[in-house]
Design a protein around this motif. Structure first.
Motif, PDB file in Angstrom:
ATOM      1  N   LEU A  91       0.816  -1.208   0.000  1.00 20.27           N
ATOM      2  CA  LEU A  91       0.000   0.000   0.000  1.00 20.27           C
ATOM      3  C   LEU A  91       0.854   1.263   0.000  1.00 20.27           C
ATOM      4  CD1 LEU A  91      -2.775  -1.017   2.557  1.00 20.27           C
ATOM      5  CD2 LEU A  91      -3.026  -0.789   0.081  1.00 20.27           C
ATOM      6  N   ALA A  92       1.971   1.234   0.714  1.00 23.18           N
ATOM      7  CA  ALA A  92       2.826   2.411   0.793  1.00 23.18           C
ATOM      8  C   ALA A  92       3.361   2.788  -0.586  1.00 23.18           C
ATOM      9  CB  ALA A  92       3.976   2.170   1.764  1.00 23.18           C
ATOM     10  N   GLN A  93       3.838   1.785  -1.338  1.00 28.78           N
ATOM     11  CA  GLN A  93       4.332   2.059  -2.687  1.00 28.78           C
ATOM     12  C   GLN A  93       3.204   2.535  -3.593  1.00 28.78           C
ATOM     13  OE1 GLN A  93       6.533  -1.209  -4.366  1.00 28.78           O
ATOM     14  NE2 GLN A  93       7.896  -1.400  -2.604  1.00 28.78           N
ATOM     15  N   ALA A  94       2.031   1.900  -3.482  1.00 28.17           N
ATOM     16  CA  ALA A  94       0.888   2.295  -4.301  1.00 28.17           C
ATOM     17  C   ALA A  94       0.465   3.724  -3.982  1.00 28.17           C
ATOM     18  CB  ALA A  94      -0.275   1.335  -4.070  1.00 28.17           C
ATOM     19  N   ASP A  95       0.480   4.073  -2.699  1.00 31.71           N
ATOM     20  CA  ASP A  95       0.104   5.422  -2.295  1.00 31.71           C
ATOM     21  C   ASP A  95       1.063   6.449  -2.887  1.00 31.71           C
ATOM     22  OD1 ASP A  95      -1.623   7.126  -0.438  1.00 31.71           O
ATOM     23  OD2 ASP A  95       0.383   7.639   0.270  1.00 31.71           O
ATOM     24  N   ASP A 114       0.839  -4.518   4.286  1.00 31.98           N
ATOM     25  CA  ASP A 114       0.554  -3.425   5.224  1.00 31.98           C
ATOM     26  C   ASP A 114      -0.931  -3.122   5.344  1.00 31.98           C
ATOM     27  OD1 ASP A 114       0.716  -2.675   2.587  1.00 31.98           O
ATOM     28  OD2 ASP A 114       1.812  -0.813   2.931  1.00 31.98           O
ATOM     29  N   GLY A 115      -1.785  -4.113   5.038  1.00 29.06           N
ATOM     30  CA  GLY A 115      -3.219  -3.960   5.252  1.00 29.06           C
ATOM     31  C   GLY A 115      -4.038  -4.370   4.048  1.00 29.06           C
ATOM     32  N   THR A 116      -5.367  -4.229   4.155  1.00 25.23           N
ATOM     33  CA  THR A 116      -6.234  -4.507   3.005  1.00 25.23           C
ATOM     34  C   THR A 116      -6.242  -3.296   2.087  1.00 25.23           C
ATOM     35  OG1 THR A 116      -8.289  -3.616   3.944  1.00 25.23           O
ATOM     36  CG2 THR A 116      -7.698  -5.896   4.525  1.00 25.23           C
ATOM     37  N   ALA A 117      -6.712  -3.520   0.879  1.00 28.54           N
ATOM     38  CA  ALA A 117      -6.720  -2.453  -0.125  1.00 28.54           C
ATOM     39  C   ALA A 117      -7.966  -1.578  -0.045  1.00 28.54           C
ATOM     40  CB  ALA A 117      -6.622  -3.074  -1.522  1.00 28.54           C
ATOM     41  N   GLN A 118      -8.751  -1.723   0.991  1.00 23.88           N
ATOM     42  CA  GLN A 118     -10.031  -1.016   1.066  1.00 23.88           C
ATOM     43  C   GLN A 118      -9.885   0.500   0.935  1.00 23.88           C
ATOM     44  OE1 GLN A 118     -12.343  -2.028   4.513  1.00 23.88           O
ATOM     45  NE2 GLN A 118     -14.163  -1.007   3.752  1.00 23.88           N
ATOM     46  N   SER A 119      -8.993   1.095   1.710  1.00 31.17           N
ATOM     47  CA  SER A 119      -8.852   2.546   1.667  1.00 31.17           C
ATOM     48  C   SER A 119      -8.267   3.006   0.337  1.00 31.17           C
ATOM     49  CB  SER A 119      -7.974   3.033   2.823  1.00 31.17           C
ATOM     50  OG  SER A 119      -6.676   2.475   2.742  1.00 31.17           O
ATOM     51  N   LEU A 120      -7.337   2.235  -0.220  1.00 34.53           N
ATOM     52  CA  LEU A 120      -6.749   2.581  -1.517  1.00 34.53           C
ATOM     53  C   LEU A 120      -7.817   2.552  -2.607  1.00 34.53           C
ATOM     54  CD1 LEU A 120      -4.307   3.084  -3.400  1.00 34.53           C
ATOM     55  CD2 LEU A 120      -4.046   0.591  -3.550  1.00 34.53           C
ATOM     56  N   ILE A 121      -8.650   1.515  -2.608  1.00 34.75           N
ATOM     57  CA  ILE A 121      -9.709   1.404  -3.602  1.00 34.75           C
ATOM     58  C   ILE A 121     -10.655   2.595  -3.497  1.00 34.75           C
ATOM     59  CG2 ILE A 121     -11.731   0.065  -4.312  1.00 34.75           C
ATOM     60  CD1 ILE A 121     -10.199  -2.448  -3.392  1.00 34.75           C
ATOM     61  N   GLY A 122     -11.059   2.932  -2.268  1.00 36.58           N
ATOM     62  CA  GLY A 122     -11.974   4.048  -2.079  1.00 36.58           C
ATOM     63  C   GLY A 122     -11.403   5.353  -2.582  1.00 36.58           C
ATOM     64  N   ARG A 123     -10.132   5.583  -2.313  1.00 34.86           N
ATOM     65  CA  ARG A 123      -9.510   6.839  -2.734  1.00 34.86           C
ATOM     66  C   ARG A 123      -9.387   6.910  -4.257  1.00 34.86           C
ATOM     67  NH1 ARG A 123      -4.351   8.382  -3.574  1.00 34.86           N
ATOM     68  NH2 ARG A 123      -3.398   6.553  -2.612  1.00 34.86           N
TER      69      ARG A 123
END
Length: 288
Positions: A91-95, A114-123
């Motif tokens: 997630l950090a690299q994707a962010d 580093d976690g599920t992709a839920q917040s990344l998908i939403g953003r």
């Protein structure tokens, strides 16, 4: 990891010259369109956002190297017009990557170090224009499928399928179709039928159990958020899988105005993905 497929044109996501102020309502934008449009000119998507070029860049988010390289190769074959494919392992690299550039398409694993992709998908789903997010995972249970769709994913494919099958499902993106593995589509339909019933009102509604659903407004509709007629038209077309450009052509309004209606529908209904929009359109009887 970055896989460059040629040099992409430098994106400029500002409004084009002469664009209307962003604070105008969709209806005001539509009136502006009607007043300024040359009737002899067909409405087309804004430059850089039509079906051919909308997905000129993609992001793969997968922590395991072998599946990550596999997905990069699959998506390059499925969508050969892509000019750039970037890859992130967490997630950090994707962010970091998504804050540097806008991606038209993202293929994301659900479970990352580093976690599920839920917040990344939403953003990503809330960006303007929105990034089309497809979850690629090995999980096909409700505990993974529905949180991903609710977060804003527009597709869900299983990496356990043969390469040719996944490639075929991703090719649907270019046709404006949601990439869904058959087992996932069946699970969504089953969930919908269990939640709302098949062709009947919910059993806990004010009407008799088994009463056929009707498009005539009644007590059961009072609990649904109110949409304008135009918003219902847009929701209905979204539910049938039409993209913004096609909706604009059918309603004789610009793509920017369509996107304004889409944002308003999402806000009123508390949803963030086309999958949820399709369910809501069906629930309201807007899809035959």
């Amino acid at each position: 990891m970055t896989v460059m497929l040629g040099r992409p044109p430098r994106g400029d996501h500002r409004h084009p010259a002469g664009a209307r102020p962003s604070e105008l309502t969709p209806l005001a934008c539509e009136l502006h369109d009607a007043a300024t449009r040359d009737p002899s000119v067909a409405i087309e998507p804004p430059t850089g956002h039509n079906r051919r070029t909308m997905y000129d860049s993609a992001l793969i988010v997968e922590d395991l190297e072998e599946p990550r390289l596999w997905l990069v190769d699959v998506i390059r074959r499925a969508l050969p017009t892509l000019r750039r494919v970037d890859a992130a392992a967490d997630l950090a690299q994707a962010d970091a990557l998504t804050r540097q550039r806008h991606y038209g398409l993202a293929v994301v694993d659900w479970g990352l170090p580093d976690g599920t992709a839920q917040s990344l998908i939403g953003r990503l789903a809330r960006t303007i224009p929105p990034t089309l997010v497809v979850v690629a995972t090995i999980h096909d249970d409700d505990r993974h499928v529905f949180p991903a769709l609710q977060a804003g994913a527009s597709g869900y494919v299983l990496k356990s399928q043969p390469r040719a099958v996944v490639e075929s499902q991703l090719q649907r993106i270019a046709q404006g179709e949601p990439p869904l593995s058959p087992s996932i589509a069946l699970r969504v339909l089953a969930h919908f039928r269990q939640t709302f019933g098949e062709g009947v009102q919910p059993s806990d509604g004010p009407g008799p159990v088994g009463q056929p659903a009707s498009s005539t407004p009644g007590p059961a509709d009072a609990a649904l958020p109110r949409l304008t007629l135009r918003e219902e038209e847009v929701l209905s077309m979204m539910g049938r899988g039409l993209k913004a450009a096609e909706i604009g052509r059918r309603l004789s309004i610009s793509v920017n105005t369509v996107n304004g209606y889409v944002r308003e529908v999402y806000r009123k209904l508390g949803i963030s993905s086309r999958a949820e929009a399709a369910l809501e359109a069906t629930r309201r009887g807007l899809i035959d």
